[in-house]
Design an enzyme around this catalytic site. Structure first.
Site, PDB file in Angstrom:
ATOM      1  N   LYS A  41       0.840  -1.206   0.000  1.00 52.62           N
ATOM      2  CA  LYS A  41       0.000   0.000   0.000  1.00 52.62           C
ATOM      3  C   LYS A  41       0.875   1.256   0.000  1.00 52.62           C
ATOM      4  O   LYS A  41       2.082   1.170   0.288  1.00 52.62           O
ATOM      5  CB  LYS A  41      -0.903  -0.016   1.231  1.00 52.62           C
ATOM      6  CG  LYS A  41      -0.133   0.015   2.545  1.00 52.62           C
ATOM      7  CD  LYS A  41      -1.015  -0.259   3.751  1.00 52.62           C
ATOM      8  CE  LYS A  41      -0.180  -0.252   5.018  1.00 52.62           C
ATOM      9  NZ  LYS A  41      -0.946  -0.668   6.203  1.00 52.62           N
ATOM     10  N   ARG A 139     -10.226  -0.394  15.467  1.00 51.94           N
ATOM     11  CA  ARG A 139     -10.342   0.222  14.144  1.00 51.94           C
ATOM     12  C   ARG A 139     -11.359  -0.585  13.353  1.00 51.94           C
ATOM     13  O   ARG A 139     -12.480  -0.764  13.807  1.00 51.94           O
ATOM     14  CB  ARG A 139      -8.942   0.281  13.497  1.00 51.94           C
ATOM     15  CG  ARG A 139      -8.791   1.300  12.416  1.00 51.94           C
ATOM     16  CD  ARG A 139      -7.347   1.433  11.922  1.00 51.94           C
ATOM     17  NE  ARG A 139      -6.823   0.218  11.312  1.00 51.94           N
ATOM     18  CZ  ARG A 139      -5.600   0.083  10.790  1.00 51.94           C
ATOM     19  NH1 ARG A 139      -4.776   1.118  10.800  1.00 51.94           N
ATOM     20  NH2 ARG A 139      -5.197  -1.042  10.248  1.00 51.94           N
ATOM     21  N   HIS A 168      -5.725  -7.355  13.115  1.00 51.34           N
ATOM     22  CA  HIS A 168      -4.512  -6.539  13.086  1.00 51.34           C
ATOM     23  C   HIS A 168      -4.087  -6.196  14.508  1.00 51.34           C
ATOM     24  O   HIS A 168      -4.920  -5.889  15.351  1.00 51.34           O
ATOM     25  CB  HIS A 168      -4.806  -5.261  12.288  1.00 51.34           C
ATOM     26  CG  HIS A 168      -3.606  -4.461  11.904  1.00 51.34           C
ATOM     27  ND1 HIS A 168      -2.510  -5.000  11.270  1.00 51.34           N
ATOM     28  CD2 HIS A 168      -3.327  -3.136  12.053  1.00 51.34           C
ATOM     29  CE1 HIS A 168      -1.609  -4.045  11.053  1.00 51.34           C
ATOM     30  NE2 HIS A 168      -2.074  -2.911  11.523  1.00 51.34           N
ATOM     31  N   ARG A 224       1.287 -10.892   7.180  1.00 48.38           N
ATOM     32  CA  ARG A 224       1.209  -9.702   6.317  1.00 48.38           C
ATOM     33  C   ARG A 224       2.337  -8.756   6.704  1.00 48.38           C
ATOM     34  O   ARG A 224       2.321  -8.198   7.788  1.00 48.38           O
ATOM     35  CB  ARG A 224      -0.118  -8.951   6.526  1.00 48.38           C
ATOM     36  CG  ARG A 224      -1.372  -9.723   6.220  1.00 48.38           C
ATOM     37  CD  ARG A 224      -2.587  -8.797   6.301  1.00 48.38           C
ATOM     38  NE  ARG A 224      -2.632  -8.029   7.528  1.00 48.38           N
ATOM     39  CZ  ARG A 224      -3.210  -8.437   8.653  1.00 48.38           C
ATOM     40  NH1 ARG A 224      -3.818  -9.595   8.709  1.00 48.38           N
ATOM     41  NH2 ARG A 224      -3.188  -7.672   9.717  1.00 48.38           N
ATOM     42  N   TYR A 268      15.177  31.684   3.796  1.00 45.59           N
ATOM     43  CA  TYR A 268      14.009  32.434   4.263  1.00 45.59           C
ATOM     44  C   TYR A 268      14.079  32.761   5.744  1.00 45.59           C
ATOM     45  O   TYR A 268      14.428  31.905   6.561  1.00 45.59           O
ATOM     46  CB  TYR A 268      12.724  31.631   4.007  1.00 45.59           C
ATOM     47  CG  TYR A 268      12.408  31.472   2.538  1.00 45.59           C
ATOM     48  CD1 TYR A 268      12.183  32.576   1.723  1.00 45.59           C
ATOM     49  CD2 TYR A 268      12.333  30.201   1.967  1.00 45.59           C
ATOM     50  CE1 TYR A 268      11.897  32.423   0.382  1.00 45.59           C
ATOM     51  CE2 TYR A 268      12.038  30.037   0.623  1.00 45.59           C
ATOM     52  CZ  TYR A 268      11.825  31.158  -0.171  1.00 45.59           C
ATOM     53  OH  TYR A 268      11.539  31.002  -1.492  1.00 45.59           O
ATOM     54  N   CYS A 313      14.048  24.875   2.121  1.00 46.07           N
ATOM     55  CA  CYS A 313      13.141  25.559   1.192  1.00 46.07           C
ATOM     56  C   CYS A 313      12.318  24.513   0.431  1.00 46.07           C
ATOM     57  O   CYS A 313      12.463  23.315   0.648  1.00 46.07           O
ATOM     58  CB  CYS A 313      13.919  26.401   0.183  1.00 46.07           C
ATOM     59  SG  CYS A 313      15.147  27.502   0.876  1.00 46.07           S
ATOM     60  N   MET A 314      11.475  24.972  -0.492  1.00 46.95           N
ATOM     61  CA  MET A 314      10.616  24.036  -1.213  1.00 46.95           C
ATOM     62  C   MET A 314      11.416  23.065  -2.085  1.00 46.95           C
ATOM     63  O   MET A 314      11.133  21.864  -2.130  1.00 46.95           O
ATOM     64  CB  MET A 314       9.607  24.801  -2.080  1.00 46.95           C
ATOM     65  CG  MET A 314       8.581  23.877  -2.729  1.00 46.95           C
ATOM     66  SD  MET A 314       7.457  24.727  -3.835  1.00 46.95           S
ATOM     67  CE  MET A 314       6.485  25.684  -2.682  1.00 46.95           C
ATOM     68  N   ASP A 315      12.412  23.577  -2.804  1.00 41.93           N
ATOM     69  CA  ASP A 315      13.138  22.746  -3.768  1.00 41.93           C
ATOM     70  C   ASP A 315      14.619  22.616  -3.468  1.00 41.93           C
ATOM     71  O   ASP A 315      15.337  21.904  -4.161  1.00 41.93           O
ATOM     72  CB  ASP A 315      12.990  23.351  -5.173  1.00 41.93           C
ATOM     73  CG  ASP A 315      11.561  23.730  -5.462  1.00 41.93           C
ATOM     74  OD1 ASP A 315      10.723  22.815  -5.507  1.00 41.93           O
ATOM     75  OD2 ASP A 315      11.268  24.939  -5.587  1.00 41.93           O
TER      76      ASP A 315
HETATM   77  C1  LIG Z   1      -0.168  -1.669   6.827  1.00 48.26           C
HETATM   78  C2  LIG Z   1      -0.729  -2.931   7.294  1.00 48.26           C
HETATM   79  C3  LIG Z   1       0.098  -4.055   7.494  1.00 48.26           C
HETATM   80  C4  LIG Z   1       1.608  -3.998   7.402  1.00 48.26           C
HETATM   81  O1  LIG Z   1       2.138  -3.545   8.632  1.00 48.26           O
HETATM   82  P1  LIG Z   1       3.739  -3.469   8.885  1.00 48.26           P
HETATM   83  O2  LIG Z   1       3.850  -3.006  10.292  1.00 48.26           O
HETATM   84  O3  LIG Z   1       4.255  -2.460   7.905  1.00 48.26           O
HETATM   85  O4  LIG Z   1       4.280  -4.814   8.651  1.00 48.26           O
HETATM   86  C5  LIG Z   1      -0.521  -5.248   7.794  1.00 48.26           C
HETATM   87  N1  LIG Z   1      -1.848  -5.328   7.920  1.00 48.26           N
HETATM   88  C6  LIG Z   1      -2.666  -4.272   7.783  1.00 48.26           C
HETATM   89  C7  LIG Z   1      -4.129  -4.429   7.970  1.00 48.26           C
HETATM   90  C8  LIG Z   1      -2.133  -3.038   7.485  1.00 48.26           C
HETATM   91  O5  LIG Z   1      -2.932  -1.982   7.355  1.00 48.26           O
END
Ligand SMILES: *Cc1c(COP(=O)(O)O)cnc(C)c1O
Length: 377
Positions: A41, A139, A168, A224, A268, A313-315
């Protein structure tokens, strides 16, 4: 080491070692002893979603995980055929497009699931889903204690193929926190109940990177992993073991060097003023690249640490070159990564910014070219 092709064209860029990502996935899979869902992601935590997914697949990843359906569609458009799970909310309007592209969706809300069902029924399609449980994160998800009925209902609908169940961890990156074992226990009770009724899906996955490394009881059927596959530490208390390597370096160039007289303001609002004549370099990177607008950052020039003068700065930003007489215009500057015998880690930058490496990685701007290497060798 040979320099990646193309960097001579850029004044600020990211170098991404895809071989490191591949090896990190492989290493994590060996440690877990379970299939790995590579979490890609947020543009692969800033590393580039398509390239990261390909490298993860080369490292043996079984699935890719994303937060939103658009991210899954980018992977499909690039030709990736690996199973993909959208771990967040998907609007009912996007269910059919997702089904067409063999993208699995998350369900956790019975009312939304009914909307999915109506869409699927109307077009005679089957939606592949993973059911999300809130075992303690506060969540997304149903509480495990009230989840069996929902799974039972889902499994009775021919429009749904229930591929998995997941949850999670909230505090896996604090290995001493007792809540992780409690979350695992809640999931185990739910799974026992489902097992008795013959309703347990084949894929139960609960652990993120820290969970995988520090809570073996939470590995279930798949893990995951995001942060670990990029070679970044889940936290100070939950560091990666040996064998992982960070994949990302942030680099820019020295684009000007000059001697400013004493009492000359820099940048700046003159947040830095020279007290004596000073050799000052301009580096071609700024906050619009995701490099935080603050004072006192460190960079590597000619293998030496130099300090940002005034605010970014920005750039561009300015650094003192007072102690780097051999620096030249065009030289590479390393903001994250190694140069010579020194290295600025993403964790060091995160600490300086008062945040976590996750936020540093994902704040790298779109305009930074990403230069890839390491997958062909
Ligand atoms: C982002 C995410 C992960 C990955 O977590 P890490 O700490 O980067 O390994 C796993 N499961 C869910 C639901 C997430 O949102």
């Amino acid at each position: 080491m040979k320099k990646p092709d193309g960097i001579e064209n850029f004044s600020a860029w990211l170098e991404i070692d895809l071989g490191a990502i591949r090896n990190n996935v492989k290493r994590l899979g060996e440690i877990a002893g379970k299939p790995v869902m590579a979490v890609v992601k947020a543009n692969g935590y800033g590393h580039g979603i398509v390239e990261t997914a390909r490298a993860a697949e080369a490292g043996g990843a079984a699935w890719c995980g994303v937060a939103r359906v658009e991210e899954a569609q980018i992977l499909r458009a690039a030709g990736l055929q690996i199973p993909i799970l959208v771990m967040g909310y998907t609007p009912p309007e996007q269910v059919l497009p997702a089904v067409e592209e063999k993208i699995s969706l998350t369900v956790y809300d019975p009312a939304v699931a009914k909307q999915y069902l109506q869409t699927a029924a109307a077009s005679r399609k089957r939606v592949a889903v993973h059911v999300k449980f809130d075992s303690g994160m506060g969540r997304l998800g149903l509480f495990p204690e009230e989840g069996a009925a929902f799974v039972r209902w889902l499994r009775q609908q021919p429009e749904f193929e229930v591929e998995g169940i997941f949850s999670h961890f909230a505090r896996a990156d604090e290995p001493l926190a007792e809540t992780t074992a409690w979350q695992i226990e809640r999931m185990n009770r739910l799974l026992d109940q489902l097992e008795k009724e013959g309703l347990r899906p084949a894929l139960v996955h609960v652990s993120n990177s820290a969970g995988t490394l520090y809570h073996p009881a939470g590995r279930f059927d798949m893990v995951r992993a995001g942060i670990a596959i990029y070679g970044l530490h889940p936290s100070d208390e939950a560091p990666l073991p040996d064998g992982f390597k960070p994949a990302l370096s942030l680099k820019a160039r020295l684009v000007s060097i000059k001697e400013l007289p004493a009492q000359h303001g820099v940048g700046y609002n003159y947040r830095y003023v020279t007290s004596a004549p000073e050799r000052v370099g301009v580096v071609s990177i700024g906050y619009a690249d995701g490099y935080r607008r603050k004072k006192g950052g460190q960079m590597l020039v000619c293998g030496q640490r130099v300090t940002v003068l005034g605010t970014v700065c920005m750039d561009q930003c300015m650094v003192t070159l007072q102690d780097v007489p051999n620096a030249r215009v065009g030289d590479e500057v390393v903001l994250i990564g190694a140069q010579g015998s020194d290295c600025i880690t993403m964790e060091e930058v995160a600490q300086d910014w008062g945040t976590v490496n996750y936020e540093v990685a994902t704040s790298m701007a779109h305009r930074l070219p990403r230069v890839y290497f390491g997958l062909q060798d």
